[in-house]
Design an enzyme around this catalytic site. Sequence first.
Site, PDB file in Angstrom:
ATOM      1  N   GLY A   1     -74.898 -18.014 -75.256  1.00 15.34           N
ATOM      2  CA  GLY A   1     -73.831 -17.275 -75.944  1.00 15.34           C
ATOM      3  C   GLY A   1     -73.224 -16.205 -75.051  1.00 15.34           C
ATOM      4  O   GLY A   1     -72.021 -15.936 -75.119  1.00 15.34           O
TER       5      GLY A   1
ATOM      6  N   LEU B   1     -75.804 -19.912 -69.455  1.00  9.55           N
ATOM      7  CA  LEU B   1     -75.733 -18.512 -69.895  1.00  9.55           C
ATOM      8  C   LEU B   1     -75.795 -18.383 -71.417  1.00  9.55           C
ATOM      9  O   LEU B   1     -75.893 -17.261 -71.951  1.00  9.55           O
ATOM     10  CB  LEU B   1     -74.443 -17.861 -69.384  1.00  9.55           C
ATOM     11  CG  LEU B   1     -74.335 -17.697 -67.866  1.00  9.55           C
ATOM     12  CD1 LEU B   1     -72.916 -17.332 -67.465  1.00  9.55           C
ATOM     13  CD2 LEU B   1     -75.306 -16.643 -67.363  1.00  9.55           C
TER      14      LEU B   1
ATOM     15  N   GLN C   1     -87.839 -27.068 -66.403  1.00  6.69           N
ATOM     16  CA  GLN C   1     -87.416 -28.122 -65.471  1.00  6.69           C
ATOM     17  C   GLN C   1     -85.939 -28.449 -65.643  1.00  6.69           C
ATOM     18  O   GLN C   1     -85.236 -28.717 -64.663  1.00  6.69           O
ATOM     19  CB  GLN C   1     -88.265 -29.382 -65.681  1.00  6.69           C
ATOM     20  CG  GLN C   1     -89.702 -29.218 -65.187  1.00  6.69           C
ATOM     21  CD  GLN C   1     -90.448 -30.541 -65.142  1.00  6.69           C
ATOM     22  OE1 GLN C   1     -90.003 -31.544 -65.685  1.00  6.69           O
ATOM     23  NE2 GLN C   1     -91.597 -30.526 -64.498  1.00  6.69           N
TER      24      GLN C   1
ATOM     25  N   GLU D   1     -50.877 -28.121 -56.912  1.00  8.43           N
ATOM     26  CA  GLU D   1     -51.008 -28.806 -55.610  1.00  8.43           C
ATOM     27  C   GLU D   1     -51.469 -30.256 -55.798  1.00  8.43           C
ATOM     28  O   GLU D   1     -52.261 -30.775 -55.015  1.00  8.43           O
ATOM     29  CB  GLU D   1     -51.983 -28.051 -54.695  1.00  8.43           C
ATOM     30  CG  GLU D   1     -51.431 -26.741 -54.157  1.00  8.43           C
ATOM     31  CD  GLU D   1     -50.435 -26.944 -53.026  1.00  8.43           C
ATOM     32  OE1 GLU D   1     -50.338 -28.070 -52.482  1.00  8.43           O
ATOM     33  OE2 GLU D   1     -49.733 -25.976 -52.702  1.00  8.43           O
ATOM     34  N   GLY D   2     -50.949 -30.891 -56.833  1.00 11.84           N
ATOM     35  CA  GLY D   2     -51.307 -32.278 -57.128  1.00 11.84           C
ATOM     36  C   GLY D   2     -52.435 -32.331 -58.129  1.00 11.84           C
ATOM     37  O   GLY D   2     -53.509 -31.790 -57.873  1.00 11.84           O
TER      38      GLY D   2
ATOM     39  N   ASP E   1     -72.803 -22.877 -69.807  1.00 13.91           N
ATOM     40  CA  ASP E   1     -73.767 -23.399 -70.790  1.00 13.91           C
ATOM     41  C   ASP E   1     -75.149 -22.756 -70.586  1.00 13.91           C
ATOM     42  O   ASP E   1     -75.789 -22.347 -71.559  1.00 13.91           O
ATOM     43  CB  ASP E   1     -73.853 -24.923 -70.638  1.00 13.91           C
ATOM     44  CG  ASP E   1     -74.868 -25.527 -71.594  1.00 13.91           C
ATOM     45  OD1 ASP E   1     -74.674 -25.369 -72.809  1.00 13.91           O
ATOM     46  OD2 ASP E   1     -75.850 -26.124 -71.131  1.00 13.91           O
TER      47      ASP E   1
ATOM     48  N   ARG F   1     -83.723 -14.048 -67.645  1.00 13.57           N
ATOM     49  CA  ARG F   1     -83.650 -14.282 -69.088  1.00 13.57           C
ATOM     50  C   ARG F   1     -85.005 -14.829 -69.569  1.00 13.57           C
ATOM     51  O   ARG F   1     -85.414 -15.929 -69.157  1.00 13.57           O
ATOM     52  CB  ARG F   1     -82.531 -15.284 -69.379  1.00 13.57           C
ATOM     53  CG  ARG F   1     -82.495 -15.817 -70.796  1.00 13.57           C
ATOM     54  CD  ARG F   1     -81.977 -14.818 -71.779  1.00 13.57           C
ATOM     55  NE  ARG F   1     -81.702 -15.419 -73.076  1.00 13.57           N
ATOM     56  CZ  ARG F   1     -81.760 -14.749 -74.221  1.00 13.57           C
ATOM     57  NH1 ARG F   1     -82.066 -13.456 -74.223  1.00 13.57           N
ATOM     58  NH2 ARG F   1     -81.471 -15.361 -75.352  1.00 13.57           N
TER      59      ARG F   1
HETATM   60  C1  LIG Z   1     -50.842 -21.667 -62.472  1.00 13.53           C
HETATM   61  C2  LIG Z   1     -49.926 -22.679 -61.850  1.00 13.53           C
HETATM   62  C3  LIG Z   1     -49.299 -22.387 -60.664  1.00 13.53           C
HETATM   63  C4  LIG Z   1     -48.443 -23.316 -60.075  1.00 13.53           C
HETATM   64  N1  LIG Z   1     -47.852 -23.001 -58.896  1.00 13.53           N
HETATM   65  C5  LIG Z   1     -46.963 -23.842 -58.349  1.00 13.53           C
HETATM   66  C6  LIG Z   1     -46.282 -23.526 -57.133  1.00 13.53           C
HETATM   67  O1  LIG Z   1     -46.532 -22.467 -56.538  1.00 13.53           O
HETATM   68  N2  LIG Z   1     -45.358 -24.385 -56.657  1.00 13.53           N
HETATM   69  C7  LIG Z   1     -45.075 -25.568 -57.289  1.00 13.53           C
HETATM   70  O2  LIG Z   1     -44.230 -26.324 -56.805  1.00 13.53           O
HETATM   71  N3  LIG Z   1     -45.722 -25.904 -58.422  1.00 13.53           N
HETATM   72  C8  LIG Z   1     -46.644 -25.088 -58.967  1.00 13.53           C
HETATM   73  N4  LIG Z   1     -47.286 -25.429 -60.123  1.00 13.53           N
HETATM   74  C9  LIG Z   1     -46.897 -26.675 -60.794  1.00 13.53           C
HETATM   75  C10 LIG Z   1     -47.927 -27.777 -60.633  1.00 13.53           C
HETATM   76  O3  LIG Z   1     -47.908 -28.287 -59.332  1.00 13.53           O
HETATM   77  C11 LIG Z   1     -47.622 -28.823 -61.713  1.00 13.53           C
HETATM   78  O4  LIG Z   1     -47.941 -28.271 -62.972  1.00 13.53           O
HETATM   79  C12 LIG Z   1     -48.404 -30.108 -61.462  1.00 13.53           C
HETATM   80  O5  LIG Z   1     -47.944 -30.770 -60.310  1.00 13.53           O
HETATM   81  C13 LIG Z   1     -48.287 -31.075 -62.645  1.00 13.53           C
HETATM   82  O6  LIG Z   1     -46.949 -31.282 -62.957  1.00 13.53           O
HETATM   83  P1  LIG Z   1     -46.488 -31.111 -64.476  1.00 13.53           P
HETATM   84  O7  LIG Z   1     -47.018 -29.831 -65.006  1.00 13.53           O
HETATM   85  O8  LIG Z   1     -45.022 -31.352 -64.504  1.00 13.53           O
HETATM   86  O9  LIG Z   1     -47.273 -32.269 -65.251  1.00 13.53           O
HETATM   87  P2  LIG Z   1     -46.789 -33.775 -65.441  1.00 13.53           P
HETATM   88  O10 LIG Z   1     -46.218 -34.293 -64.158  1.00 13.53           O
HETATM   89  O11 LIG Z   1     -45.988 -33.844 -66.679  1.00 13.53           O
HETATM   90  O12 LIG Z   1     -48.202 -34.486 -65.662  1.00 13.53           O
HETATM   91  C14 LIG Z   1     -48.888 -34.429 -66.913  1.00 13.53           C
HETATM   92  C15 LIG Z   1     -50.149 -35.284 -66.812  1.00 13.53           C
HETATM   93  O13 LIG Z   1     -49.805 -36.623 -66.525  1.00 13.53           O
HETATM   94  C16 LIG Z   1     -50.527 -37.063 -65.370  1.00 13.53           C
HETATM   95  N5  LIG Z   1     -49.669 -38.001 -64.637  1.00 13.53           N
HETATM   96  C17 LIG Z   1     -48.489 -37.747 -64.056  1.00 13.53           C
HETATM   97  N6  LIG Z   1     -48.007 -38.857 -63.455  1.00 13.53           N
HETATM   98  C18 LIG Z   1     -48.925 -39.833 -63.657  1.00 13.53           C
HETATM   99  C19 LIG Z   1     -49.022 -41.214 -63.289  1.00 13.53           C
HETATM  100  N7  LIG Z   1     -48.062 -41.830 -62.572  1.00 13.53           N
HETATM  101  N8  LIG Z   1     -50.115 -41.894 -63.679  1.00 13.53           N
HETATM  102  C20 LIG Z   1     -51.087 -41.299 -64.394  1.00 13.53           C
HETATM  103  N9  LIG Z   1     -51.058 -39.992 -64.766  1.00 13.53           N
HETATM  104  C21 LIG Z   1     -49.988 -39.294 -64.408  1.00 13.53           C
HETATM  105  C22 LIG Z   1     -50.839 -35.809 -64.589  1.00 13.53           C
HETATM  106  O14 LIG Z   1     -51.983 -36.017 -63.749  1.00 13.53           O
HETATM  107  C23 LIG Z   1     -51.098 -34.815 -65.705  1.00 13.53           C
HETATM  108  O15 LIG Z   1     -52.441 -34.935 -66.144  1.00 13.53           O
HETATM  109  C24 LIG Z   1     -48.186 -24.544 -60.711  1.00 13.53           C
HETATM  110  C25 LIG Z   1     -48.844 -24.855 -61.920  1.00 13.53           C
HETATM  111  C26 LIG Z   1     -49.715 -23.930 -62.480  1.00 13.53           C
HETATM  112  C27 LIG Z   1     -50.417 -24.309 -63.763  1.00 13.53           C
END
Ligand SMILES: Cc1cc2nc3c(=O)[nH]c(=O)nc-3n(C[C@H](O)[C@H](O)[C@H](O)COP(=O)(O)OP(=O)(O)OC[C@H]3O[C@@H](n4cnc5c(N)ncnc54)[C@H](O)[C@@H]3O)c2cc1C
Length: 188
Positions: free
Chosen positions: A145, A143, A84, A168-169, A141, A73
């Site tokens: 626009g 890249l 830099q 996964e958490g 950023d 670019r």
């Molecule tokens: C594309 C996609 C694929 C998925 N695939 C799977 C799957 O294969 N299997 C499966 O089991 N699940 C799956 N999930 C679910 C996923 O694991 C959950 O969305 C995730 O664990 C968050 O749970 P929740 O959406 O109920 O959010 P909530 O539990 O409602 O949390 C909302 C917010 O509050 C925060 N929070 C929650 N508790 C606390 C606390 N005690 N203190 C501070 N903050 C907190 C969280 O970090 C988050 O930011 C998937 C989700 C997506 C988006």
Amino acid sequence: AQEVHKKMSLRASVTSALFLDNVRVPDANRLPGVKGLKGPLGCLTQARYGITWGPIGAAIACFSETTEYAKNRMLFQRPLAATQAVQLKLADMARRITLAQLLSLQLGRLKDAGTMQPTQVSLAKWNNCRMAIDIARECRDILGGAGITTEHSPIRHALNLESVITYEGTETVHQLVVGREITGINAF
Ligand SMILES: Cc1cc2nc3c(=O)[nH]c(=O)nc-3n(C[C@H](O)[C@H](O)[C@H](O)COP(=O)(O)OP(=O)(O)OC[C@H]3O[C@@H](n4cnc5c(N)ncnc54)[C@H](O)[C@@H]3O)c2cc1C
């Protein structure tokens, strides 16, 4: 299964809410030697280890594409990569990607040795997702626009990583797991 529509992330795969009602699992299908939720949750720790590697690939894809773009670019008769500010950003991305690679590599060694701890996986999942989503956004950023179109991958990676940082958490919950390990106090 209730399919989730209108997704802005992981659009190439189907995501559904799954309801299990009146399900009977045959004895032959039970997890061997497991009591309660500990067994299934233990499987998630192993899956999460694998997830620590995925964001590294996404970050490398964004980094490589953006480096090439910045070298080609031309702005005011010189490549964007000659500034830099851009070189500092690219160097910092290389540092963060390398650290994430070393983290997952060491985790793999601990896993092979049978000594990998769930808290270590939490730290790596948190670190590597945060590293990748930050790099994807910084690449977007650089890249300019052009970065908002599907012609370049960083915005797609950034949006997909919004799912990875949540499933996964969530990042917050992994931070709390590490906080519990440090303090001995469960804050959630
Ligand atoms: C594309 C996609 C694929 C998925 N695939 C799977 C799957 O294969 N299997 C499966 O089991 N699940 C799956 N999930 C679910 C996923 O694991 C959950 O969305 C995730 O664990 C968050 O749970 P929740 O959406 O109920 O959010 P909530 O539990 O409602 O949390 C909302 C917010 O509050 C925060 N929070 C929650 N508790 C606390 C606390 N005690 N203190 C501070 N903050 C907190 C969280 O970090 C988050 O930011 C998937 C989700 C997506 C988006």
